[in-house]
Motif scaffolding. Structure first.
Motif, short mmCIF file in Angstrom:
data_model
loop_
_atom_site.label_atom_id
_atom_site.label_comp_id
_atom_site.label_asym_id
_atom_site.label_seq_id
_atom_site.Cartn_x
_atom_site.Cartn_y
_atom_site.Cartn_z
N PHE A 90 0.98 -1.32 -0.09
CA PHE A 90 0.17 0.07 0.06
C PHE A 90 0.83 1.25 -0.14
CE2 PHE A 90 -1.94 3.62 2.54
CZ PHE A 90 -3.03 3.60 1.71
N TYR A 91 1.84 1.42 0.94
CA TYR A 91 2.52 2.43 1.12
C TYR A 91 3.40 2.44 -0.01
CZ TYR A 91 0.79 3.93 5.41
OH TYR A 91 -0.32 4.10 6.33
N ALA A 92 4.09 1.49 -0.75
CA ALA A 92 5.07 1.52 -1.80
C ALA A 92 4.28 1.93 -2.95
CB ALA A 92 5.53 -0.05 -2.04
N ASN A 93 2.96 1.56 -3.20
CA ASN A 93 2.04 2.21 -4.49
C ASN A 93 1.84 3.86 -4.16
OD1 ASN A 93 2.08 -0.16 -5.51
ND2 ASN A 93 0.20 -0.91 -4.75
N ARG A 94 1.57 4.02 -2.81
CA ARG A 94 1.31 5.57 -2.72
C ARG A 94 2.84 6.30 -3.13
NH1 ARG A 94 -1.32 7.10 2.84
NH2 ARG A 94 -0.16 8.79 2.49
N LEU A 95 3.73 5.76 -2.53
CA LEU A 95 5.07 6.61 -2.63
C LEU A 95 5.29 6.43 -4.35
CD1 LEU A 95 7.73 7.80 -1.84
CD2 LEU A 95 8.36 5.56 -1.69
N GLU A 96 5.09 5.70 -5.02
CA GLU A 96 5.22 5.44 -6.51
C GLU A 96 4.47 6.33 -7.09
OE1 GLU A 96 6.79 4.45 -10.18
OE2 GLU A 96 7.58 3.47 -8.03
N SER A 97 2.85 6.69 -6.82
CA SER A 97 2.24 7.41 -7.45
C SER A 97 2.43 8.72 -7.17
CB SER A 97 0.73 7.30 -6.75
OG SER A 97 0.26 6.04 -7.08
N GLU A 98 3.12 9.21 -6.04
CA GLU A 98 3.42 10.55 -5.60
C GLU A 98 4.97 10.86 -6.51
OE1 GLU A 98 3.73 14.30 -4.10
OE2 GLU A 98 2.01 12.98 -4.38
N MET A 99 5.72 9.79 -6.62
CA MET A 99 6.98 10.13 -7.22
C MET A 99 6.50 10.41 -8.80
SD MET A 99 9.73 9.81 -5.52
CE MET A 99 11.21 9.21 -6.27
N GLN A 100 5.80 9.60 -9.34
CA GLN A 100 5.15 9.91 -10.71
C GLN A 100 4.57 11.29 -10.84
OE1 GLN A 100 5.79 7.78 -13.32
NE2 GLN A 100 5.21 9.36 -14.37
N ARG A 101 3.61 11.70 -9.95
CA ARG A 101 2.91 13.05 -9.92
C ARG A 101 4.14 14.19 -10.06
NH1 ARG A 101 2.15 17.38 -7.19
NH2 ARG A 101 2.92 16.54 -5.18
N LEU A 102 5.17 13.96 -8.90
CA LEU A 102 6.22 14.87 -9.12
C LEU A 102 7.00 14.98 -10.32
CD1 LEU A 102 7.71 14.18 -5.33
CD2 LEU A 102 6.33 16.33 -6.15
N TRP A 103 7.47 13.69 -10.90
CA TRP A 103 7.92 13.72 -12.24
C TRP A 103 7.23 14.68 -13.26
CZ3 TRP A 103 12.86 11.84 -12.83
CH2 TRP A 103 13.37 11.78 -14.35
N ASP A 104 5.95 14.02 -13.23
CA ASP A 104 4.88 14.67 -14.36
C ASP A 104 4.86 16.25 -14.40
OD1 ASP A 104 4.37 12.05 -15.41
OD2 ASP A 104 2.59 11.86 -14.21
N ASP A 105 4.68 16.65 -12.90
CA ASP A 105 4.72 18.28 -13.11
C ASP A 105 6.03 18.94 -12.91
OD1 ASP A 105 5.70 18.33 -10.30
OD2 ASP A 105 3.97 18.59 -9.13
N GLY A 106 7.13 18.13 -13.14
CA GLY A 106 8.45 18.95 -13.42
C GLY A 106 9.27 19.34 -12.00
N THR A 107 8.62 18.89 -10.95
CA THR A 107 9.13 19.04 -9.55
C THR A 107 10.70 18.04 -9.60
OG1 THR A 107 7.01 19.82 -8.44
CG2 THR A 107 8.76 18.92 -7.13
N LEU A 108 10.21 16.94 -9.91
CA LEU A 108 11.37 16.08 -10.04
C LEU A 108 11.68 15.72 -11.21
CD1 LEU A 108 13.08 14.26 -8.03
CD2 LEU A 108 11.20 12.30 -8.48
#
Length: 73
Positions: free
Chosen positions: A36-54
């Protein structure tokens, strides 16, 4: 950390772990929480990548960072 009261989610998790019949069930519950927490982390990392923060440049900067907390004597 001292906890005086627990919220509904915390109580539900405690009750789930209390109901584990053996170590195998306990490990299965732990796997569910880890996933559960790994999936949440993966989703957040993807969001940060998509919006250019990461981006790759930021990852390269972080690779060289020393982020450990200093120990107090």
């Amino acid at each position: 950390m001292q906890v005086d009261t627990m919220n509904e989610s915390q109580m539900m998790i405690l009750e789930s772990f209390a109901g584990a019949q053996d170590e195998q069930e306990l490990n299965a519950l732990m796997d569910v929480l880890r996933n559960f927490y790994a999936n949440r982390l993966e989703s957040e990392m993807q969001r940060l990548w998509d919006d250019g923060t990461l981006n790759q440049e930021r990852l390269d900067q972080l690779r060289g960072e020393h982020l450990r907390t200093t120990y107090r004597k």
